[in-house]
Motif scaffolding. Structure first.
Motif, mmCIF file in Angstrom:
data_model
loop_
_atom_site.group_PDB
_atom_site.id
_atom_site.type_symbol
_atom_site.label_atom_id
_atom_site.label_comp_id
_atom_site.label_asym_id
_atom_site.label_seq_id
_atom_site.Cartn_x
_atom_site.Cartn_y
_atom_site.Cartn_z
ATOM 1 N N ALA A 92 6.481 4.449 -10.462
ATOM 2 C CA ALA A 92 5.510 5.539 -10.602
ATOM 3 C C ALA A 92 5.267 5.867 -12.073
ATOM 4 O O ALA A 92 4.130 6.089 -12.495
ATOM 5 N N SER A 93 6.331 5.895 -12.872
ATOM 6 C CA SER A 93 6.187 6.187 -14.301
ATOM 7 C C SER A 93 5.348 5.118 -14.990
ATOM 8 O O SER A 93 4.451 5.428 -15.783
ATOM 9 N N SER A 94 5.639 3.861 -14.690
ATOM 10 C CA SER A 94 4.894 2.761 -15.301
ATOM 11 C C SER A 94 3.407 2.838 -14.955
ATOM 12 O O SER A 94 2.544 2.696 -15.831
ATOM 13 N N VAL A 95 3.110 3.095 -13.685
ATOM 14 C CA VAL A 95 1.718 3.135 -13.234
ATOM 15 C C VAL A 95 0.976 4.312 -13.844
ATOM 16 O O VAL A 95 -0.129 4.176 -14.393
ATOM 17 N N TRP A 96 1.581 5.501 -13.784
ATOM 18 C CA TRP A 96 0.880 6.695 -14.256
ATOM 19 C C TRP A 96 0.816 6.778 -15.773
ATOM 20 O O TRP A 96 -0.087 7.404 -16.331
ATOM 21 N N LEU A 97 1.753 6.149 -16.472
ATOM 22 C CA LEU A 97 1.640 6.071 -17.922
ATOM 23 C C LEU A 97 0.484 5.155 -18.323
ATOM 24 O O LEU A 97 -0.178 5.397 -19.341
ATOM 25 N N THR A 98 0.228 4.132 -17.519
ATOM 26 C CA THR A 98 -0.948 3.296 -17.754
ATOM 27 C C THR A 98 -2.225 4.109 -17.592
ATOM 28 O O THR A 98 -3.170 3.973 -18.374
ATOM 29 N N VAL A 99 -2.244 4.972 -16.576
ATOM 30 C CA VAL A 99 -3.395 5.863 -16.382
ATOM 31 C C VAL A 99 -3.532 6.817 -17.570
ATOM 32 O O VAL A 99 -4.644 7.038 -18.080
ATOM 33 N N ALA A 100 -2.402 7.380 -18.020
ATOM 34 C CA ALA A 100 -2.431 8.325 -19.141
ATOM 35 C C ALA A 100 -2.945 7.657 -20.414
ATOM 36 O O ALA A 100 -3.737 8.247 -21.167
ATOM 37 N N PHE A 101 -2.503 6.419 -20.659
ATOM 38 C CA PHE A 101 -2.986 5.695 -21.835
ATOM 39 C C PHE A 101 -4.483 5.399 -21.726
ATOM 40 O O PHE A 101 -5.228 5.527 -22.708
ATOM 41 N N THR A 102 -4.928 5.016 -20.534
ATOM 42 C CA THR A 102 -6.350 4.747 -20.327
ATOM 43 C C THR A 102 -7.177 6.001 -20.563
ATOM 44 O O THR A 102 -8.240 5.960 -21.194
ATOM 45 N N LEU A 103 -6.682 7.141 -20.064
ATOM 46 C CA LEU A 103 -7.380 8.417 -20.279
ATOM 47 C C LEU A 103 -7.431 8.768 -21.758
ATOM 48 O O LEU A 103 -8.475 9.215 -22.270
ATOM 49 N N ASP A 104 -6.325 8.561 -22.458
ATOM 50 C CA ASP A 104 -6.279 8.855 -23.891
ATOM 51 C C ASP A 104 -7.304 8.027 -24.654
ATOM 52 O O ASP A 104 -8.026 8.561 -25.507
ATOM 53 N N PHE A 228 -9.015 -2.540 -22.611
ATOM 54 C CA PHE A 228 -9.608 -3.323 -21.529
ATOM 55 C C PHE A 228 -8.658 -4.410 -21.036
ATOM 56 O O PHE A 228 -8.614 -4.724 -19.844
ATOM 57 N N THR A 229 -7.891 -4.999 -21.955
ATOM 58 C CA THR A 229 -6.956 -6.049 -21.546
ATOM 59 C C THR A 229 -5.836 -5.480 -20.684
ATOM 60 O O THR A 229 -5.478 -6.053 -19.653
ATOM 61 N N LEU A 230 -5.280 -4.334 -21.095
ATOM 62 C CA LEU A 230 -4.240 -3.687 -20.295
ATOM 63 C C LEU A 230 -4.773 -3.265 -18.933
ATOM 64 O O LEU A 230 -4.112 -3.452 -17.906
ATOM 65 N N SER A 231 -5.957 -2.693 -18.921
ATOM 66 C CA SER A 231 -6.548 -2.237 -17.660
ATOM 67 C C SER A 231 -6.834 -3.417 -16.735
ATOM 68 O O SER A 231 -6.551 -3.361 -15.531
ATOM 69 N N ALA A 232 -7.401 -4.483 -17.291
ATOM 70 C CA ALA A 232 -7.708 -5.658 -16.478
ATOM 71 C C ALA A 232 -6.434 -6.285 -15.916
ATOM 72 O O ALA A 232 -6.393 -6.704 -14.742
ATOM 73 N N SER A 233 -5.388 -6.343 -16.728
ATOM 74 C CA SER A 233 -4.116 -6.885 -16.260
ATOM 75 C C SER A 233 -3.556 -6.051 -15.116
ATOM 76 O O SER A 233 -3.107 -6.594 -14.092
ATOM 77 N N PHE A 234 -3.588 -4.733 -15.274
ATOM 78 C CA PHE A 234 -3.086 -3.851 -14.220
ATOM 79 C C PHE A 234 -3.878 -4.038 -12.926
ATOM 80 O O PHE A 234 -3.304 -4.172 -11.843
ATOM 81 N N ILE A 235 -5.196 -4.054 -13.030
ATOM 82 C CA ILE A 235 -6.046 -4.155 -11.842
ATOM 83 C C ILE A 235 -5.831 -5.496 -11.136
ATOM 84 O O ILE A 235 -5.677 -5.551 -9.907
ATOM 85 N N LEU A 236 -5.806 -6.589 -11.897
ATOM 86 C CA LEU A 236 -5.667 -7.908 -11.288
ATOM 87 C C LEU A 236 -4.300 -8.105 -10.641
ATOM 88 O O LEU A 236 -4.196 -8.720 -9.567
ATOM 89 N N LEU A 237 -3.250 -7.578 -11.279
ATOM 90 C CA LEU A 237 -1.898 -7.784 -10.756
ATOM 91 C C LEU A 237 -1.551 -6.829 -9.615
ATOM 92 O O LEU A 237 -0.636 -7.109 -8.835
ATOM 93 N N TRP A 238 -2.272 -5.716 -9.521
ATOM 94 C CA TRP A 238 -1.985 -4.748 -8.455
ATOM 95 C C TRP A 238 -2.958 -4.829 -7.292
ATOM 96 O O TRP A 238 -2.712 -4.229 -6.236
ATOM 97 N N ILE A 239 -4.072 -5.522 -7.446
ATOM 98 C CA ILE A 239 -5.115 -5.458 -6.418
ATOM 99 C C ILE A 239 -4.633 -6.002 -5.071
ATOM 100 O O ILE A 239 -4.956 -5.448 -4.007
ATOM 101 N N THR A 240 -3.835 -7.057 -5.077
ATOM 102 C CA THR A 240 -3.322 -7.601 -3.818
ATOM 103 C C THR A 240 -2.438 -6.590 -3.112
ATOM 104 O O THR A 240 -2.558 -6.376 -1.895
ATOM 105 N N HIS A 241 -1.558 -5.942 -3.862
ATOM 106 C CA HIS A 241 -0.671 -4.939 -3.292
ATOM 107 C C HIS A 241 -1.457 -3.745 -2.762
ATOM 108 O O HIS A 241 -1.156 -3.206 -1.687
#
Length: 311
Positions: A92-104, A228-241
């Motif tokens: 949860a921390s890893s996922v939501w910190l990615t969101v926080a960084f994207t928002l920043d 964009f690279t971090l966001s794309a990596s997160f989306i591609l690696l989590w989309i199946t799950h």
């Protein structure tokens, strides 16, 4: 038949966490933490705080979510209760910190007035602390899913409506909501960049004395590429799950064990696990100074030996 198919619970995903994968994940995150903590990567203090927090969270995912699956059956309560809880907390921390960084980064790029107050080192520290505490408190109930003398999910978790509601809420909060938020924030950012680029081209055409290269856009380009690279990596690696969780939630079938469904689950878990070690390589690819700092960090332990040999 007593286990719901979760990436963090049970023995279903043990085959994904081989020792080779574990030894690959851990050094990558450690190198990223050491490199970012030196503060010499040419990034702002605000961005460095977020990236460092994300690297620590990813390392905790490896420690509590990947390594224990290699020797899962050697644990007994309450050790497995703690590991299971911290597994959810770290993810949860890893996922939501990615969101926080994207928002920043969205605020920094799209909202210049708000950027002055929000995109600061102090602001980043506060956001990281809040996200970490909320990730901890909202996942404490997972500690009570194991109540037997072995690390086995209790029947209450499977059949209780309260636990089912909690499980469903967890699926929505991590990772469905973050997944949608990251998509939305990137759409907002891309739209702003396109509109700003058009406006700046028109302005530059009117100012013949302006330099050919737009220095301001060059300075922002690295941050945009990293985002964009971090966001794309997160989306591609989590989309199946995310798709698998959506199917489970809609069909309410927790015990589907068809070969194709199990393969989809295993692939989703594997890709989710990979997302905990890719950030370091993304930094290295997109940030030249980060690559140089990684070389310095790797060479540092060997410097005394090299100096001794040269003397």
């Amino acid at each position: 038949m007593f286990l719901s198919f979760h990436p963090e619970i049970g023995s279903t995903g043990n085959s994904l966490a081989s020792p080779a994968n574990t030894f690959l994940f851990k050094p990558a995150n450690l190198v990223a933490i050491v490199t970012l903590s030196r503060g010499r990567c040419g990034l702002s203090k605000c961005v460095t705080c977020y990236l460092l927090a994300m690297a620590v969270a990813d390392l905790l995912v490896v420690i509590f979510n990947i390594i224990p699956k290699v020797i899962y059956f050697y644990y007994k309560p309450p050790v497995c209760n703690i590991i299971n809880t911290m597994s959810y907390v770290s993810v949860a921390s890893s996922v939501w910190l990615t969101v926080a960084f994207t928002l920043d980064r969205t605020v920094a790029i799209c909202f210049q007035r708000l950027k002055i107050r929000y995109c600061t080192e102090k602001g980043a520290a506060i956001v990281i602390a809040v996200v970490s505490l909320l990730s901890l408190f909202t996942n404490v109930p997972w500690y009570f899913t194991y109540r037997s003398y072995i690390c086995w999910v209790s029947l209450d978790f499977i059949f209780s409506r309260v636990w089912k509601a909690f499980d469903w809420g967890h699926r929505v909060l991590t990772p469905v909501v973050p997944f949608l938020l990251i998509l939305l924030l990137n759409v907002v950012t891309i739209r702003h960049i396109l509109m700003t680029s058009v406006a700046r081209r028109r302005l530059r055409c009117q100012r013949n004395r302006e330099e050919k290269d737009d220095q301001e856009m060059k300075n922002r380009r690295r941050s945009i590429i990293l985002l964009f690279t971090l966001s794309a990596s997160f989306i591609l690696l989590w989309i199946t799950h995310v798709v698998i969780l959506a199917v489970e939630s809609i069909s309410m079938q927790y015990f589907v064990m068809t070969p194709s469904y199990v393969v989809g689950q295993l692939v989703g878990i594997m890709l989710q696990s990979f997302s905990s070690c890719t950030n370091m390589f993304i930094y290295a690819i997109t940030q030249r100074k980060f690559r140089q700092e990684v070389k310095n960090v790797v060479r540092y332990p060997f410097r005394p030996i090299l100096n001794f040999c040269r003397s």
